[in-house]
Design a protein around this motif. Structure first.
Motif, PDB file in Angstrom:
ATOM      1  N   ARG A 145       0.823  -1.211   0.000  1.00  0.00           N
ATOM      2  CA  ARG A 145       0.000   0.000   0.000  1.00  0.00           C
ATOM      3  C   ARG A 145       0.854   1.256   0.000  1.00  0.00           C
ATOM      4  NH1 ARG A 145      -1.878   3.442   3.741  1.00  0.00           N
ATOM      5  NH2 ARG A 145      -0.996   2.224   5.448  1.00  0.00           N
ATOM      6  N   MET A 146       1.878   1.273   0.826  1.00  0.00           N
ATOM      7  CA  MET A 146       2.762   2.434   0.877  1.00  0.00           C
ATOM      8  C   MET A 146       3.634   2.499  -0.371  1.00  0.00           C
ATOM      9  SD  MET A 146       3.116   4.932   3.092  1.00  0.00           S
ATOM     10  CE  MET A 146       2.651   4.251   4.679  1.00  0.00           C
ATOM     11  N   ARG A 147       4.063   1.339  -0.851  1.00  0.00           N
ATOM     12  CA  ARG A 147       4.933   1.293  -2.025  1.00  0.00           C
ATOM     13  C   ARG A 147       4.252   1.885  -3.260  1.00  0.00           C
ATOM     14  NH1 ARG A 147       5.708  -2.507  -5.996  1.00  0.00           N
ATOM     15  NH2 ARG A 147       4.172  -3.862  -5.005  1.00  0.00           N
ATOM     16  N   ARG A 148       2.946   1.656  -3.376  1.00  0.00           N
ATOM     17  CA  ARG A 148       2.217   2.182  -4.534  1.00  0.00           C
ATOM     18  C   ARG A 148       2.144   3.702  -4.547  1.00  0.00           C
ATOM     19  NH1 ARG A 148      -0.910  -2.679  -3.826  1.00  0.00           N
ATOM     20  NH2 ARG A 148      -2.304  -1.615  -2.350  1.00  0.00           N
ATOM     21  N   ARG A 149       2.445   4.324  -3.421  1.00  0.00           N
ATOM     22  CA  ARG A 149       2.405   5.781  -3.342  1.00  0.00           C
ATOM     23  C   ARG A 149       3.749   6.430  -3.701  1.00  0.00           C
ATOM     24  NH1 ARG A 149      -0.528   6.716   2.430  1.00  0.00           N
ATOM     25  NH2 ARG A 149      -0.500   8.893   1.752  1.00  0.00           N
ATOM     26  N   ILE A 150       4.763   5.623  -3.902  1.00  0.00           N
ATOM     27  CA  ILE A 150       6.073   6.140  -4.300  1.00  0.00           C
ATOM     28  C   ILE A 150       6.052   6.400  -5.811  1.00  0.00           C
ATOM     29  CG2 ILE A 150       8.548   5.668  -4.426  1.00  0.00           C
ATOM     30  CD1 ILE A 150       8.129   3.736  -2.042  1.00  0.00           C
ATOM     31  N   PRO A 151       6.307   7.635  -6.261  1.00  0.00           N
ATOM     32  CA  PRO A 151       6.278   7.924  -7.694  1.00  0.00           C
ATOM     33  C   PRO A 151       7.261   7.049  -8.469  1.00  0.00           C
ATOM     34  CG  PRO A 151       6.299   9.958  -6.424  1.00  0.00           C
ATOM     35  CD  PRO A 151       6.559   8.839  -5.455  1.00  0.00           C
ATOM     36  N   LEU A 152       6.860   6.647  -9.657  1.00  0.00           N
ATOM     37  CA  LEU A 152       7.715   5.807 -10.487  1.00  0.00           C
ATOM     38  C   LEU A 152       9.058   6.462 -10.774  1.00  0.00           C
ATOM     39  CD1 LEU A 152       5.128   4.429 -13.064  1.00  0.00           C
ATOM     40  CD2 LEU A 152       6.398   3.091 -11.379  1.00  0.00           C
ATOM     41  N   ALA A 153       9.071   7.808 -10.858  1.00  0.00           N
ATOM     42  CA  ALA A 153      10.304   8.519 -11.209  1.00  0.00           C
ATOM     43  C   ALA A 153      11.291   8.615 -10.051  1.00  0.00           C
ATOM     44  CB  ALA A 153       9.969   9.925 -11.710  1.00  0.00           C
ATOM     45  N   SER A 154      10.855   8.298  -8.839  1.00  0.00           N
ATOM     46  CA  SER A 154      11.727   8.466  -7.672  1.00  0.00           C
ATOM     47  C   SER A 154      12.897   7.481  -7.700  1.00  0.00           C
ATOM     48  CB  SER A 154      10.931   8.263  -6.380  1.00  0.00           C
ATOM     49  OG  SER A 154       9.986   9.290  -6.203  1.00  0.00           O
ATOM     50  N   ARG A 155      14.082   8.019  -7.451  1.00  0.00           N
ATOM     51  CA  ARG A 155      15.282   7.189  -7.379  1.00  0.00           C
ATOM     52  C   ARG A 155      16.031   7.410  -6.068  1.00  0.00           C
ATOM     53  NH1 ARG A 155      15.727   4.624 -11.897  1.00  0.00           N
ATOM     54  NH2 ARG A 155      17.780   3.787 -11.351  1.00  0.00           N
ATOM     55  N   GLN A 156      15.453   8.206  -5.184  1.00  0.00           N
ATOM     56  CA  GLN A 156      16.014   8.418  -3.849  1.00  0.00           C
ATOM     57  C   GLN A 156      14.877   8.399  -2.836  1.00  0.00           C
ATOM     58  OE1 GLN A 156      18.055  12.217  -4.517  1.00  0.00           O
ATOM     59  NE2 GLN A 156      20.021  11.168  -4.350  1.00  0.00           N
ATOM     60  N   ILE A 157      15.050   7.618  -1.790  1.00  0.00           N
ATOM     61  CA  ILE A 157      14.046   7.531  -0.725  1.00  0.00           C
ATOM     62  C   ILE A 157      14.726   7.727   0.618  1.00  0.00           C
ATOM     63  CG2 ILE A 157      12.563   5.933   0.556  1.00  0.00           C
ATOM     64  CD1 ILE A 157      11.675   4.726  -2.067  1.00  0.00           C
ATOM     65  N   VAL A 158      14.154   8.602   1.433  1.00  0.00           N
ATOM     66  CA  VAL A 158      14.528   8.708   2.837  1.00  0.00           C
ATOM     67  C   VAL A 158      13.428   7.983   3.607  1.00  0.00           C
ATOM     68  CG1 VAL A 158      14.971  10.247   4.771  1.00  0.00           C
ATOM     69  CG2 VAL A 158      15.668  10.928   2.455  1.00  0.00           C
ATOM     70  N   THR A 175      23.362  14.940  -0.859  1.00  0.00           N
ATOM     71  CA  THR A 175      23.056  13.756  -1.660  1.00  0.00           C
ATOM     72  C   THR A 175      21.748  13.873  -2.435  1.00  0.00           C
ATOM     73  OG1 THR A 175      24.236  12.368  -0.056  1.00  0.00           O
ATOM     74  CG2 THR A 175      22.756  11.253  -1.588  1.00  0.00           C
ATOM     75  N   LEU A 176      20.732  14.453  -1.819  1.00  0.00           N
ATOM     76  CA  LEU A 176      19.432  14.530  -2.485  1.00  0.00           C
ATOM     77  C   LEU A 176      19.515  15.394  -3.739  1.00  0.00           C
ATOM     78  CD1 LEU A 176      17.033  14.884   0.584  1.00  0.00           C
ATOM     79  CD2 LEU A 176      17.620  12.824  -0.724  1.00  0.00           C
ATOM     80  N   ASP A 177      18.910  14.893  -4.807  1.00  0.00           N
ATOM     81  CA  ASP A 177      19.014  15.513  -6.125  1.00  0.00           C
ATOM     82  C   ASP A 177      17.614  15.631  -6.723  1.00  0.00           C
ATOM     83  OD1 ASP A 177      19.503  16.222  -8.745  1.00  0.00           O
ATOM     84  OD2 ASP A 177      21.042  14.694  -9.078  1.00  0.00           O
ATOM     85  N   PRO A 178      17.175  16.838  -7.077  1.00  0.00           N
ATOM     86  CA  PRO A 178      15.842  16.989  -7.681  1.00  0.00           C
ATOM     87  C   PRO A 178      15.625  16.077  -8.880  1.00  0.00           C
ATOM     88  CG  PRO A 178      16.777  19.141  -7.176  1.00  0.00           C
ATOM     89  CD  PRO A 178      17.867  18.138  -6.947  1.00  0.00           C
ATOM     90  N   ASP A 179      16.688  15.786  -9.642  1.00  0.00           N
ATOM     91  CA  ASP A 179      16.551  14.897 -10.799  1.00  0.00           C
ATOM     92  C   ASP A 179      16.190  13.467 -10.387  1.00  0.00           C
ATOM     93  OD1 ASP A 179      17.121  16.969 -12.507  1.00  0.00           O
ATOM     94  OD2 ASP A 179      19.236  16.437 -12.759  1.00  0.00           O
ATOM     95  N   GLY A 180      16.464  13.126  -9.119  1.00  0.00           N
ATOM     96  CA  GLY A 180      16.116  11.803  -8.611  1.00  0.00           C
ATOM     97  C   GLY A 180      14.746  11.756  -7.967  1.00  0.00           C
ATOM     98  N   HIS A 181      14.026  12.890  -7.984  1.00  0.00           N
ATOM     99  CA  HIS A 181      12.672  12.979  -7.423  1.00  0.00           C
ATOM    100  C   HIS A 181      12.611  12.355  -6.029  1.00  0.00           C
ATOM    101  CE1 HIS A 181      11.205  14.336 -11.341  1.00  0.00           C
ATOM    102  NE2 HIS A 181      11.973  13.383 -11.861  1.00  0.00           N
ATOM    103  N   PRO A 182      13.415  12.877  -5.094  1.00  0.00           N
ATOM    104  CA  PRO A 182      13.473  12.267  -3.762  1.00  0.00           C
ATOM    105  C   PRO A 182      12.156  12.388  -2.996  1.00  0.00           C
ATOM    106  CG  PRO A 182      14.625  14.371  -3.783  1.00  0.00           C
ATOM    107  CD  PRO A 182      14.285  14.057  -5.204  1.00  0.00           C
ATOM    108  N   VAL A 183      11.850  11.347  -2.225  1.00  0.00           N
ATOM    109  CA  VAL A 183      10.675  11.346  -1.361  1.00  0.00           C
ATOM    110  C   VAL A 183      11.063  10.826   0.003  1.00  0.00           C
ATOM    111  CG1 VAL A 183       9.062  11.001  -3.276  1.00  0.00           C
ATOM    112  CG2 VAL A 183       9.961   9.006  -2.032  1.00  0.00           C
ATOM    113  N   VAL A 184      10.250  11.139   0.987  1.00  0.00           N
ATOM    114  CA  VAL A 184      10.381  10.542   2.302  1.00  0.00           C
ATOM    115  C   VAL A 184       9.200   9.596   2.491  1.00  0.00           C
ATOM    116  CG1 VAL A 184       9.202  12.486   3.457  1.00  0.00           C
ATOM    117  CG2 VAL A 184      10.674  10.959   4.781  1.00  0.00           C
ATOM    118  N   VAL A 185       9.505   8.379   2.957  1.00  0.00           N
ATOM    119  CA  VAL A 185       8.485   7.399   3.306  1.00  0.00           C
ATOM    120  C   VAL A 185       8.563   7.260   4.820  1.00  0.00           C
ATOM    121  CG1 VAL A 185       7.683   5.030   3.002  1.00  0.00           C
ATOM    122  CG2 VAL A 185       8.802   6.215   1.101  1.00  0.00           C
ATOM    123  N   MET A 186       7.533   7.675   5.531  1.00  0.00           N
ATOM    124  CA  MET A 186       7.671   7.829   6.981  1.00  0.00           C
ATOM    125  C   MET A 186       6.457   7.295   7.731  1.00  0.00           C
ATOM    126  SD  MET A 186       7.427  12.004   6.903  1.00  0.00           S
ATOM    127  CE  MET A 186       7.003  12.375   8.624  1.00  0.00           C
ATOM    128  N   GLY A 187       6.740   6.726   8.904  1.00  0.00           N
ATOM    129  CA  GLY A 187       5.693   6.205   9.758  1.00  0.00           C
ATOM    130  C   GLY A 187       6.251   5.191  10.736  1.00  0.00           C
TER     131      GLY A 187
END
Length: 247
Positions: A64-77, A228-240
């Motif tokens: 469920r959480m994984r489906r919310r990560i954009p396909l373009a994201s290549r960096q996750i916190v 390290t975070l790069d806008p071209d990598g579309h970074p997101v935070v997955v938190m909880g």
């Protein structure tokens, strides 16, 4: 403690109120949604060809959480809270190499002093559970070399009536895009979903205990993330908390 709903009293009262609103909490709730493509195993030819290895997932993150990560994201916190009512967390940076998510480094951290919630409200002292983009940074100190848009301003400084241990909380901050406008400084007070949903949820420097709703890590960790975070990598935070992330 974090900032996001309040700020300093000065000559311009209206401006001060808005700035205090941008600094007094760490709270809000609008998740960045997206697909979650995963490379499947290749078909076997005649039952003898080796099956392609399945792409690795981010550990501890359920479908469920994984489906919310954009396909373009290549960096996750990833912020793994110890428990629903705990302020203790582990923060892990992952980078996508081909189809696989690889652990880069990790740090101890803190979240809201009362833990986590899927329905954050201003002043509840709980961090919002979800997936949120990371687009803007700033702080009291000079840009340490980030690719993210960075706003340096003394206005980020924590109020001096706060405990001294909190005075450097906002030397470096990265805005978590919860109930905020992307592309503006982290302390912008605009709350698209309304003030009651909170706002000003940031990654910021740690003071050794829980926050108002933000996520905090050491100065060294903030410098690593900023560099390290790069806008071209579309970074997101997955938190909880860990249970919520596994759902």
């Amino acid at each position: 403690m974090g900032l996001g709903d309040g700020r300093r009293v000065g000559a311009a009262t209206v401006t001060s109120v808005l700035l205090f609103a941008a600094l007094a909490a760490c709270g809000g709730a609008s998740a960045e949604r997206g697909g979650a493509g995963m490379a499947g195993a290749g078909a076997q030819a005649g039952g003898h060809a080796p099956r392609a290895a399945a792409a690795t997932r981010v550990p501890g993150v359920g479908d469920r959480m994984r489906r919310r990560i954009p396909l373009a994201s290549r960096q996750i916190v990833a912020v793994y809270g110890d428990g629903k009512d705990s302020a203790q967390a582990t923060v892990v940076l992952y980078a996508k190499r081909g189809p696989n998510w690889e652990r880069v480094r990790s740090w101890p951290g803190h979240n809201g002093k009362r833990g986590w919630t899927a329905e954050h409200r201003a002043g509840d002292n709980r961090s919002p559970v979800g997936v949120f983009s990371l687009t803007d940074a700033g702080g009291v100190l000079a840009d340490p070399g980030t690719r993210l848009p960075y706003t340096r301003s003394a206005s980020f400084a924590a109020p001096r009536w706060w405990a001294k241990s909190h005075w450097h909380d906002f030397d470096y901050v990265i805005a978590i895009d919860y109930n905020r406008v992307k592309g503006v400084p982290p302390d912008d007070p605009t709350r698209p979903e309304g003030e009651e949903r909170g706002g000003g949820i940031w990654l910021h420097m740690d003071h050794g205990s829980g926050t108002s709703a933000c996520v905090s890590v050491s100065r060294a960790a903030m410098e690593d993330l900023l560099r390290t975070l790069d806008p071209d990598g579309h970074p997101v935070v997955v938190m909880g908390d860990r249970a919520a992330l596994k759902a």
